[in-house]
Design an enzyme around this catalytic site. Structure first.
Site, mmCIF file in Angstrom:
data_model
loop_
_atom_site.group_PDB
_atom_site.id
_atom_site.type_symbol
_atom_site.label_atom_id
_atom_site.label_comp_id
_atom_site.label_asym_id
_atom_site.label_seq_id
_atom_site.Cartn_x
_atom_site.Cartn_y
_atom_site.Cartn_z
ATOM 1 N N ASN A 1 0.860 -1.180 0.000
ATOM 2 C CA ASN A 1 0.000 0.000 0.000
ATOM 3 C C ASN A 1 0.902 1.238 0.000
ATOM 4 O O ASN A 1 1.658 1.464 0.949
ATOM 5 C CB ASN A 1 -0.905 -0.032 1.240
ATOM 6 C CG ASN A 1 -1.809 1.184 1.307
ATOM 7 O OD1 ASN A 1 -1.371 2.300 1.059
ATOM 8 N ND2 ASN A 1 -3.057 0.986 1.660
ATOM 9 N N HIS B 1 1.105 6.239 1.638
ATOM 10 C CA HIS B 1 1.900 7.186 2.423
ATOM 11 C C HIS B 1 3.056 7.795 1.651
ATOM 12 O O HIS B 1 3.664 8.763 2.111
ATOM 13 C CB HIS B 1 2.349 6.543 3.731
ATOM 14 C CG HIS B 1 1.172 6.287 4.628
ATOM 15 N ND1 HIS B 1 0.231 7.256 4.896
ATOM 16 C CD2 HIS B 1 0.739 5.173 5.256
ATOM 17 C CE1 HIS B 1 -0.714 6.762 5.673
ATOM 18 N NE2 HIS B 1 -0.436 5.486 5.895
ATOM 19 N N HIS C 1 -5.503 3.701 -1.889
ATOM 20 C CA HIS C 1 -6.838 4.053 -1.380
ATOM 21 C C HIS C 1 -7.150 5.454 -1.879
ATOM 22 O O HIS C 1 -6.518 6.420 -1.464
ATOM 23 C CB HIS C 1 -6.799 4.007 0.148
ATOM 24 C CG HIS C 1 -8.132 4.227 0.807
ATOM 25 N ND1 HIS C 1 -8.315 4.083 2.155
ATOM 26 C CD2 HIS C 1 -9.340 4.583 0.304
ATOM 27 C CE1 HIS C 1 -9.582 4.333 2.467
ATOM 28 N NE2 HIS C 1 -10.214 4.650 1.362
ATOM 29 N N ARG D 1 -9.240 8.093 -1.316
ATOM 30 C CA ARG D 1 -10.211 8.524 -0.299
ATOM 31 C C ARG D 1 -11.062 9.656 -0.833
ATOM 32 O O ARG D 1 -10.618 10.438 -1.677
ATOM 33 C CB ARG D 1 -9.484 8.983 0.965
ATOM 34 C CG ARG D 1 -8.735 7.871 1.684
ATOM 35 C CD ARG D 1 -8.168 8.387 2.994
ATOM 36 N NE ARG D 1 -9.214 8.558 3.966
ATOM 37 C CZ ARG D 1 -9.453 7.719 4.979
ATOM 38 N NH1 ARG D 1 -8.701 6.654 5.161
ATOM 39 N NH2 ARG D 1 -10.430 7.942 5.821
ATOM 40 N N ARG E 1 -6.910 12.873 0.618
ATOM 41 C CA ARG E 1 -5.851 13.376 1.496
ATOM 42 C C ARG E 1 -4.457 12.922 1.069
ATOM 43 O O ARG E 1 -3.474 13.536 1.423
ATOM 44 C CB ARG E 1 -6.119 12.996 2.945
ATOM 45 C CG ARG E 1 -5.974 11.516 3.230
ATOM 46 C CD ARG E 1 -6.114 11.212 4.690
ATOM 47 N NE ARG E 1 -7.462 11.483 5.182
ATOM 48 C CZ ARG E 1 -7.955 10.919 6.291
ATOM 49 N NH1 ARG E 1 -7.213 10.114 7.014
ATOM 50 N NH2 ARG E 1 -9.188 11.166 6.666
ATOM 51 N N GLU F 1 -8.483 0.454 -2.993
ATOM 52 C CA GLU F 1 -9.338 0.510 -1.799
ATOM 53 C C GLU F 1 -10.298 1.669 -1.968
ATOM 54 O O GLU F 1 -9.889 2.765 -2.384
ATOM 55 C CB GLU F 1 -8.489 0.741 -0.552
ATOM 56 C CG GLU F 1 -7.648 -0.443 -0.168
ATOM 57 C CD GLU F 1 -6.788 -0.154 1.055
ATOM 58 O OE1 GLU F 1 -6.908 0.942 1.638
ATOM 59 O OE2 GLU F 1 -5.984 -1.012 1.394
ATOM 60 N N THR G 1 -8.041 3.783 8.034
ATOM 61 C CA THR G 1 -9.273 2.986 8.107
ATOM 62 C C THR G 1 -9.351 2.312 9.467
ATOM 63 O O THR G 1 -8.529 1.459 9.790
ATOM 64 C CB THR G 1 -9.270 1.919 6.998
ATOM 65 O OG1 THR G 1 -8.839 2.533 5.797
ATOM 66 C CG2 THR G 1 -10.657 1.336 6.811
ATOM 67 N N GLU H 1 -10.941 -9.269 3.111
ATOM 68 C CA GLU H 1 -9.653 -8.897 3.702
ATOM 69 C C GLU H 1 -9.893 -8.774 5.192
ATOM 70 O O GLU H 1 -10.680 -7.919 5.639
ATOM 71 C CB GLU H 1 -9.119 -7.580 3.125
ATOM 72 C CG GLU H 1 -7.791 -7.195 3.788
ATOM 73 C CD GLU H 1 -7.056 -6.067 3.080
ATOM 74 O OE1 GLU H 1 -7.156 -5.968 1.843
ATOM 75 O OE2 GLU H 1 -6.376 -5.294 3.780
ATOM 76 N N HIS I 1 -3.661 -4.390 7.713
ATOM 77 C CA HIS I 1 -3.798 -3.232 8.598
ATOM 78 C C HIS I 1 -2.931 -3.415 9.848
ATOM 79 O O HIS I 1 -3.125 -4.345 10.614
ATOM 80 C CB HIS I 1 -5.244 -2.983 9.038
ATOM 81 C CG HIS I 1 -5.423 -1.548 9.456
ATOM 82 N ND1 HIS I 1 -5.814 -0.548 8.606
ATOM 83 C CD2 HIS I 1 -5.184 -0.935 10.638
ATOM 84 C CE1 HIS I 1 -5.849 0.595 9.240
ATOM 85 N NE2 HIS I 1 -5.458 0.392 10.476
HETATM 86 N N1 PXP Z 1 -5.754 -2.933 4.122
HETATM 87 C C1 PXP Z 1 -6.725 -1.976 4.178
HETATM 88 C C2 PXP Z 1 -8.100 -2.344 3.756
HETATM 89 C C3 PXP Z 1 -6.431 -0.671 4.604
HETATM 90 O O1 PXP Z 1 -7.408 0.257 4.655
HETATM 91 C C4 PXP Z 1 -5.098 -0.356 4.951
HETATM 92 C C5 PXP Z 1 -4.758 1.039 5.362
HETATM 93 O O2 PXP Z 1 -4.980 1.914 4.286
HETATM 94 C C6 PXP Z 1 -4.129 -1.367 4.847
HETATM 95 C C7 PXP Z 1 -4.485 -2.642 4.458
HETATM 96 C C8 PXP Z 1 -2.696 -1.105 5.155
HETATM 97 O O3 PXP Z 1 -2.550 -0.788 6.522
HETATM 98 P P1 PXP Z 1 -1.161 -0.320 7.070
HETATM 99 O O4 PXP Z 1 -0.834 0.990 6.420
HETATM 100 O O5 PXP Z 1 -1.398 -0.200 8.540
HETATM 101 O O6 PXP Z 1 -0.153 -1.371 6.708
#
Ligand code: PXP
Length: 248
Positions: free
Chosen positions: A7, A10, A47, A49, A53, A74, A105, A155, A196
């Protein structure tokens, strides 16, 4: 083999901290996607959003074009984002709950309470050739509802596991919940992803959970890359400064 979806939200968070509202800026999430794939990642997750953001619309189109593995979008189940997803056609969408005030999330999707709306989006996505995953807490009612909705994947939300792990003691109770949920989902014909809060410390413990297909990991990988990449970045800047002779 357990797959990794990275992901890269960031990467965009960092760019937006300096270049919000501008048409371009660094670091570029698409470039990050290329590097993740080169490193062996099995998929790229972003994602989009509603408040934009971090990831922007232009990012999802560029990433869709360059990804050679699998793009996982996402998204909240809202008309605007559903419309974008249907035009973008990522390989898979993961439907997540979204609250504007949350930092990330926070909870799983209430599939049981929104079956009709989710079933409709699931069908529209599948008709467009897009697979559907639902981001749910390891809760049997939500998993059974996900099967009724016709999703291809769930998931499993590993946030509570990550919290419990960070408090010490090995997170056995949450691992048990995830194990029961994964078995139930598998038994109902759902494929099982998880994500997550996973990081370099808690990941080995999670490997106890059966039937996992893919993990989606963001924050810890991007955080680690800042530190592991800093030495090279400083050396590169010093090399550029080295020819300076005081302007004479
Ligand atoms: N899976 C989903 C559905 C999420 O919303 C997120 C956070 O955007 C992640 C995985 C990844 O989480 P993390 O950034 O804590 O690894």
């Amino acid at each position: 083999m357990l797959k990794l979806g990275v992901n890269i939200d960031h990467v965009a968070t960092l760019r937006e901290a300096r270049y919000r509202g501008r048409a371009a800026g660094e670091p570029d999430p698409a470039e990050a996607a290329r590097i993740c794939e080169r490193a062996g990642a099995h998929g790229i997750t972003v994602h989009l959003r509603e408040d934009r953001r971090h990831i922007q619309d232009r990012d999802v189109w560029k990433i869709r074009e360059i990804v050679t593995t699998r793009m996982n979008l996402e998204m909240a189940n809202t008309p605007e984002i559903v419309d974008i997803a249907l035009r973008l056609r990522p390989h898979i969408v993961c439907i997540v709950p979204e609250r504007r005030t949350e930092v990330t999330t926070e909870g799983g999707l209430d599939v049981a309470g929104n079956e009709a709306a989710l079933a409709e989006t699931r069908k529209r996505m599948n008709d467009a050739g897009v697979e559907v995953s639902l981001f749910v807490a390891p809760d049997l009612a939500q998993i059974e509802a996900s099967a009724r909705v016709g999703a291809q994947f769930v998931e499993l939300h590993t946030g509570a596991f990550a919290e419990q792990f960070s408090e010490g003691g090995g997170a056995d109770a949450e691992l048990e919940r995830l194990t029961v949920a994964a078995r139930a989902a598998h038994g109902l014909g759902l494929r099982v992803n998880a994500g997550h809060g996973l990081n370099y410390q808690n990941l080995p413990a999670l490997l106890r959970v059966p039937h996992l297909v893919e993990l989606n990991i963001g924050h810890s990988i991007v955080s680690r890359s800042v530190l592991t990449g800093l030495e090279a970045a400083v050396k590169e800047m010093l090399a550029l400064m080295q020819p300076y002779r005081g302007g004479v």
